[in-house]
Write an enzyme that holds these catalytic residues in place. Structure first.
Site, PDB file in Angstrom:
ATOM      1  N   GLN A  78      33.840   2.932  60.932  1.00  0.00           N
ATOM      2  CA  GLN A  78      35.208   3.125  60.435  1.00  0.00           C
ATOM      3  C   GLN A  78      36.114   3.554  61.585  1.00  0.00           C
ATOM      4  O   GLN A  78      36.249   4.736  61.896  1.00  0.00           O
ATOM      5  CB  GLN A  78      35.239   4.167  59.309  1.00  0.00           C
ATOM      6  CG  GLN A  78      36.593   4.262  58.654  1.00  0.00           C
ATOM      7  CD  GLN A  78      36.596   5.161  57.436  1.00  0.00           C
ATOM      8  OE1 GLN A  78      35.564   5.643  56.992  1.00  0.00           O
ATOM      9  NE2 GLN A  78      37.771   5.387  56.890  1.00  0.00           N
ATOM     10  N   PHE A  79      36.745   2.560  62.227  1.00  0.00           N
ATOM     11  CA  PHE A  79      37.579   2.844  63.401  1.00  0.00           C
ATOM     12  C   PHE A  79      38.794   3.691  63.057  1.00  0.00           C
ATOM     13  O   PHE A  79      39.375   4.346  63.929  1.00  0.00           O
ATOM     14  CB  PHE A  79      38.014   1.539  64.066  1.00  0.00           C
ATOM     15  CG  PHE A  79      39.045   0.758  63.287  1.00  0.00           C
ATOM     16  CD1 PHE A  79      40.397   0.960  63.529  1.00  0.00           C
ATOM     17  CD2 PHE A  79      38.667  -0.177  62.330  1.00  0.00           C
ATOM     18  CE1 PHE A  79      41.352   0.239  62.830  1.00  0.00           C
ATOM     19  CE2 PHE A  79      39.615  -0.896  61.627  1.00  0.00           C
ATOM     20  CZ  PHE A  79      40.964  -0.699  61.863  1.00  0.00           C
ATOM     21  N   THR A  80      39.201   3.721  61.784  1.00  0.00           N
ATOM     22  CA  THR A  80      40.393   4.489  61.405  1.00  0.00           C
ATOM     23  C   THR A  80      40.217   5.992  61.600  1.00  0.00           C
ATOM     24  O   THR A  80      41.201   6.740  61.601  1.00  0.00           O
ATOM     25  CB  THR A  80      40.775   4.216  59.938  1.00  0.00           C
ATOM     26  OG1 THR A  80      39.679   4.542  59.086  1.00  0.00           O
ATOM     27  CG2 THR A  80      41.142   2.753  59.742  1.00  0.00           C
TER      28      THR A  80
END
Length: 209
Positions: A78-80
Site C-alpha cells: 500500500q504505497f499510500t
C-alpha cells in the site's frame, strides 16, 4: 518503510470481485515502501512483524506473537502509506515507484517466508485495484516505521582545532590590547595631574616673590 499491522479473526483480498487470497486468525499487514528503503529496512520490519506480541495466552494479554501461535499473515502492498499532504491533496513522491517497488516487495515476502512457514504468508496482487476485507480483532492496530538513518558524524579535524587556537590567541591579543590602552589612559591622566600641580606651584612661588 511503514506498516499498519492489525490483529484479525479473518482477512481477505479480492480483485474484480474474486477472492484471490485469505487468512483466518492472524495478522493483516499493510506495507508502504519508501524510495529510501534498503535490505536493512526489510530485515527490521520482518523481525518486528513476526515477533510482535499482540496475542493473548491463558488469559494474559500481549504474551504471544503470530509465530508463537502458529497463525497466518496477509500482506498487502500500500504505497499510500508514504503520502505527504500538500494542502488537502496527498503527494506520493516519497514512495518507491514502478518495477523497483515490486521487486522490493517480493524480496520482503521472500524473507517473511524464509523466516516463518512459507504457506502461512499470503499476499494480494501487486499494483492491482483491490478490495481488502479486514475483520479486526479487538480492535488491535499497531503502526510501525523503520528508524530514520542517522546522519554521519563529522570528525573534528586539525583545521578546526587550529582555527579555535587562532581565535583564542586573537581573544588574548584583544584582551592585552584593551589592558594596554587602559594603562596608557591612566598614565596620561597622571601626567596631566602632575603638569597641573607644577603650574600651581610655580604660580604660588611667583606670588610670594
Amino acid at each position: 518503510m511503514r506498516a499498519i499491522i492489525q490483529r484479525v479473526t479473518q482477512a481477505s483480498v479480492s480483485v474484480d470481485g474474486e477472492v484471490i487470497s485469505s487468512i483466518g486468525k492472524g495478522l493483516c499487514v499493510l506495507l508502504g515502501i519508501s524510495k529510501h528503503d534498503t535490505s536493512k529496512e526489510i530485515e527490521y520490519m520482518v523481525r518486528k512483524i513476526l515477533n510482535l506480541r499482540v496475542f493473548d495466552e491463558n488469559g494474559q494479554r500481549w504474551k504471544k506473537s503470530v509465530v508463537d501461535k502458529n497463525l497466518e499473515v496477509l500482506c498487502v502492498s500500500q504505497f499510500t502509506l508514504q503520502a505527504v499532504l500538500k494542502g488537502n491533496k496527498p503527494d506520493y513522491h516519497l514512495a518507491m515507484g514502478g518495477e523497483q517497488s515490486e521487486t522490493f516487495y517480493q524480496d520482503f515476502l521472500q524473507q517473511m517466508r524464509s523466516v516463518y512457514r512459507p504457506d502461512a504468508i499470503k499476499d494480494g496482487k501487486f499494483g492491482a485495484y483491490m478490495q481488502v476485507h479486514i475483520q479486526n480483532d479487538g480492535p488491535v492496530t499497531i503502526s510501525l516505521e523503520t528508524p530514520s538513518p542517522k546522519p554521519p558524524q563529522q570528525k573534528q579535524g586539525k583545521g578546526t582545532s587550529g582555527a579555535e587556537t587562532v581565535t583564542r590567541e586573537g581573544d588574548k591579543g584583544a584582551s592585552h590590547s584593551a589592558a594596554d590602552h587602559e594603562k596608557q589612559n591612566c598614565l596620561s591622566d597622571a601626567a596631566q595631574q602632575t603638569d597641573n600641580l607644577d603650574e600651581l606651584t610655580l604660580e604660588e612661588k611667583q606670588g610670594s616673590s
